[in-house]
Design a protein around this motif. Structure first.
Motif, short mmCIF file in Angstrom:
data_model
loop_
_atom_site.label_atom_id
_atom_site.label_comp_id
_atom_site.label_asym_id
_atom_site.label_seq_id
_atom_site.Cartn_x
_atom_site.Cartn_y
_atom_site.Cartn_z
N LEU A 181 8.61 5.28 26.33
CA LEU A 181 7.72 5.09 24.93
C LEU A 181 6.47 6.27 25.23
O LEU A 181 6.36 7.22 24.48
CB LEU A 181 7.37 4.01 24.37
N GLN A 182 5.86 5.91 26.30
CA GLN A 182 4.88 6.72 26.70
C GLN A 182 5.20 8.26 27.16
O GLN A 182 4.78 9.11 26.45
CB GLN A 182 3.92 6.12 27.81
N ARG A 222 6.13 10.35 23.96
CA ARG A 222 5.15 10.32 22.95
C ARG A 222 5.13 11.10 21.90
O ARG A 222 5.08 10.94 20.50
CB ARG A 222 3.65 9.84 23.47
N GLU A 223 5.25 12.55 22.29
CA GLU A 223 5.13 13.60 21.25
C GLU A 223 6.11 13.66 20.35
O GLU A 223 6.16 13.62 19.21
CB GLU A 223 4.96 14.60 22.35
N ASP A 224 7.40 13.28 20.92
CA ASP A 224 8.57 13.51 20.37
C ASP A 224 8.59 12.36 19.13
O ASP A 224 9.10 12.26 18.11
CB ASP A 224 9.84 13.46 20.98
N LEU A 225 8.29 11.09 19.90
CA LEU A 225 8.46 10.03 18.90
C LEU A 225 7.46 10.14 17.52
O LEU A 225 7.64 9.89 16.36
CB LEU A 225 7.90 8.60 19.61
N ALA A 226 6.20 10.66 17.80
CA ALA A 226 5.15 11.03 16.84
C ALA A 226 5.70 12.05 15.95
O ALA A 226 5.72 11.86 14.61
CB ALA A 226 3.97 11.47 17.62
N THR A 227 6.54 13.08 16.44
CA THR A 227 6.89 14.07 15.47
C THR A 227 7.99 13.34 14.57
O THR A 227 8.03 13.54 13.51
CB THR A 227 7.72 15.04 16.31
N ILE A 228 9.03 12.56 15.09
CA ILE A 228 9.98 11.98 14.41
C ILE A 228 9.34 11.04 13.22
O ILE A 228 9.57 11.08 11.94
CB ILE A 228 10.81 11.01 15.17
N MET A 229 8.34 10.40 13.83
CA MET A 229 7.51 9.48 12.75
C MET A 229 6.73 10.35 11.51
O MET A 229 6.96 10.02 10.42
CB MET A 229 6.45 8.69 13.34
N VAL A 276 2.29 5.29 18.07
CA VAL A 276 3.31 5.18 19.29
C VAL A 276 2.74 4.45 20.48
O VAL A 276 3.30 3.61 20.98
CB VAL A 276 3.94 6.61 19.83
N GLU A 277 1.56 4.90 20.66
CA GLU A 277 0.47 4.17 21.66
C GLU A 277 0.62 2.71 21.18
O GLU A 277 0.70 1.94 22.05
CB GLU A 277 -0.73 4.85 21.53
N TYR A 278 0.16 2.44 20.08
CA TYR A 278 -0.11 1.11 19.55
C TYR A 278 1.21 0.39 19.72
O TYR A 278 1.33 -0.76 20.28
CB TYR A 278 -0.32 1.12 18.09
#
Ligand SMILES: NC(=O)c1ccc[n+]([C@@H]2O[C@H](COP(=O)([O-])OP(=O)(O)OC[C@H]3O[C@@H](n4cnc5c(N)ncnc54)[C@H](O)[C@@H]3O)[C@@H](O)[C@H]2O)c1
Ligand SMILES: N[C@@H](CC=O)C(=O)O
Length: 493
Positions: free
Chosen positions: A87-88, A91-98, A113-115
């Motif tokens: 996940l860490q 992070r950037e891809d997960l944040a973009t999706i979100m 994502v961090e949280y």
């Protein structure tokens, strides 16, 4: 802006359900579009699973249970920590999706994502501390004690406002306890859940332990509630749906945890610097465009500093930028969809028609149909929707109070009891309010109150149970009592 050309790892963007370690499409070809709320563009499609496919996910979880629970806690910990690392790393891809599917500004999505990842690490470790007890025996020649065992399959139903963290806070606790999960994310934000599944697979979480099902929400939820093999249901969402699921879970006597709506009061004492308090109140109100169960809905300011507070609040609010969360540093993105905008407008109209003053909130400035400009109402009263409903929008309602007793009565004048904020440096006032406020969480002089070590949850119509903290894993554990009899002289110790 489509999703696929925004990611460095395209395999994180999955347009399937995830069942038994396989990417699964529907059997009838029914699908649903997922929309970027900032632009109205279609980001992708997800399948609508049929009833037997939902049951298939429970079959898979059922089969995986024996193997998953048989692992030692430290072995489950290793897998969960591998998931955390992924996940860490992504992070950037997960944040973009979100941001694309939910709308929140990219820095906020990175923060989520961090949280969300932090719960995975926390529960990976907590899984190693599911201690039982020894009980001084009252039975001759016997030893008594308790063991903690996984409750069984957990169904997790989650909302769109925190598409990743609301899943990990539940799933990591359940999986650390030895329970497989069947996740039903909100249909507005499925891609974050599916990216979590992709990373769970890469982390070596066995097939059937983490499943993501998609489909018609009432139908899927009913199937999960009716299935006797599912022993725990954890839901985050509105109080209306939470009540329904509690009722539907009665027949199969499930362990039910509910994280429901909030209507947080933000109380500002007479000793506060109005500027400092106003900055905090703006932060507590407008995060995630006000679509946060912790959002400061009703801002109660002592009459002696009310006018100065309103001035500072309006000034800070006016400096907020509203726009597409993908573009630069915006403070506020869109609301999730048009109905949310309509509801926000109706709440403002209702307040104004009942005598509130609209200080700011010119909707003609909104940069698109799903946007709602930060809005400030003063003189709000208890007959207004903005007071008694969770507005879940960037609409702040301020009112003045005379003394602490009046502030307490106003703050408690709601069916909700999730979180309350108190701003004052007077220790006697702090203690009085802390004790008198009917809320599961009270934050004094701090906007930030959440995180893995915290027992998160509400009282009254805001929910049942607590997530996170040292007790969060208990929602997924049974206590098994044992009595070892006929032990001879070792008893009595
Ligand atoms: N207490 C908390 O920790 C917390 C955290 C986040 C959000 N929330 C609450 O969530 C709400 C906003 O989220 P939302 O709009 O997604 O909530 P919602 O209740 O509409 O939906 C939540 C989930 O339930 C499903 N659902 C919707 N209707 C259903 C039905 N009739 N039967 C079964 N399932 C159904 C949705 O698909 C989604 O997965 C707010 O009230 C907010 O306060 C609470
Ligand atoms: N901000 C909350 C989610 C509520 O909507 C949290 O931290 O859990």
């Amino acid at each position: 802006m489509t999703l696929s050309n925004q990611l460095s790892d395209l395999r994180l963007f999955r347009q399937y359900a995830y069942v038994d370690g396989k990417w699964t499409h529907g059997t009838t070809g029914r699908e649903e579009a997922v929309i970027d709320p900032a632009t109205g563009e279609t980001l992708g499609h997800i399948p609508v699973l049929e009833a037997d496919q939902i049951r298939g996910a429970v079959d898979a979880a059922d089969q995986a249970f024996a193997q998953w629970r048989a692992l030692r806690a430290d072995e489950r910990c290793e897998r969960l920590l591998a998931w955390y690392d992924l996940l860490q790393a992504n992070r950037e891809d997960l944040a973009t999706i979100m941001t694309l599917e939910q709308g929140k500004p990219l820095p906020d999505a990175r923060g989520e994502v961090e949280y969300g990842a932090s719960f995975v690490r926390w529960f990976a470790e907590e899984g190693k501390r599911t201690f039982g007890d020894t009980i001084p025996s009252h039975i001759p020649n016997a030893a008594l004690g308790t063991l903690k065992e996984p409750v069984g399959i957990a169904a997790l139903i989650t909302p769109w406002n925190f598409p990743l963290a609301m899943i990990t806070r539940k799933a990591a606790a359940a999986m650390a306890a030895g329970c497989p999960v069947v996740v039903k994310p909100a249909h507005e934000t499925p891609f974050s859940a599916l990216a979590l599944a992709e990373l769970a697979e890469r982390a070596g979480i066995p097939a059937g332990v983490f499943n993501v099902v998609l489909g018609d929400a009432p139908e899927v939820s009913k199937l999960l509630c009716d299935d006797e093999r599912i022993k725990a249901l954890s839901f985050t969402g509105s109080t209306r749906v939470g009540r329904l699921l509690l009722e539907q879970s009665a027949n199969t006597v499930k362990r039910v945890s509910l994280e429901l709506g909030g209507n947080a009061p933000f109380i500002v004492g007479p000793d506060m610097d109005p500027h400092e308090a106003a900055l905090a109140a703006v932060a507590a109100k407008f995060q995630t465009a006000g679509q946060d169960c912790l959002a400061a809905n009703r801002i109660l300011v002592h009459e002696s500093i009310h006018d100065a507070f309103v001035e500072h609040f309006a000034e800070r609010m006016a400096a907020m930028t509203v726009g597409n969360g993908m573009q630069g540093e915006v403070d506020q993105g869109p609301l999730i969809h048009g109905q949310a905008v309509d509801k926000a407008s109706a709440i403002v109209d209702d307040a104004v028609s009942r005598g509130a003053t609209l200080v700011a909130g010119d909707q003609s400035q909104a940069p698109g149909p799903n946007f709602f400009m930060p809005t400030l109402l003063t003189g709000v009263t208890r007959d207004m929707q903005v007071w008694c409903e969770e507005n879940f929008a960037p609409v702040a309602g301020i009112t003045a109070y005379r003394d602490d007793d009046e502030a307490i009565a106003m703050a408690n004048d709601t069916e909700y009891g999730l979180a309350a904020y108190v701003y004052t440096h007077d220790i006697r006032r702090i203690w009085k309010l802390l004790r008198a406020l009917e809320y599961g969480m009270v934050s004094v002089n701090s906007v930030k109150m959440t995180g893995p070590p915290v027992p998160f949850g509400g009282v009254k119509q805001s929910g049942l149970g607590r997530e996170g903290g040292v007790t969060g894993i208990d929602e997924y554990l049974e206590t098994k009592y044992y009595c070892l009899g006929a032990l001879g002289s070792v008893s009595g110790s």
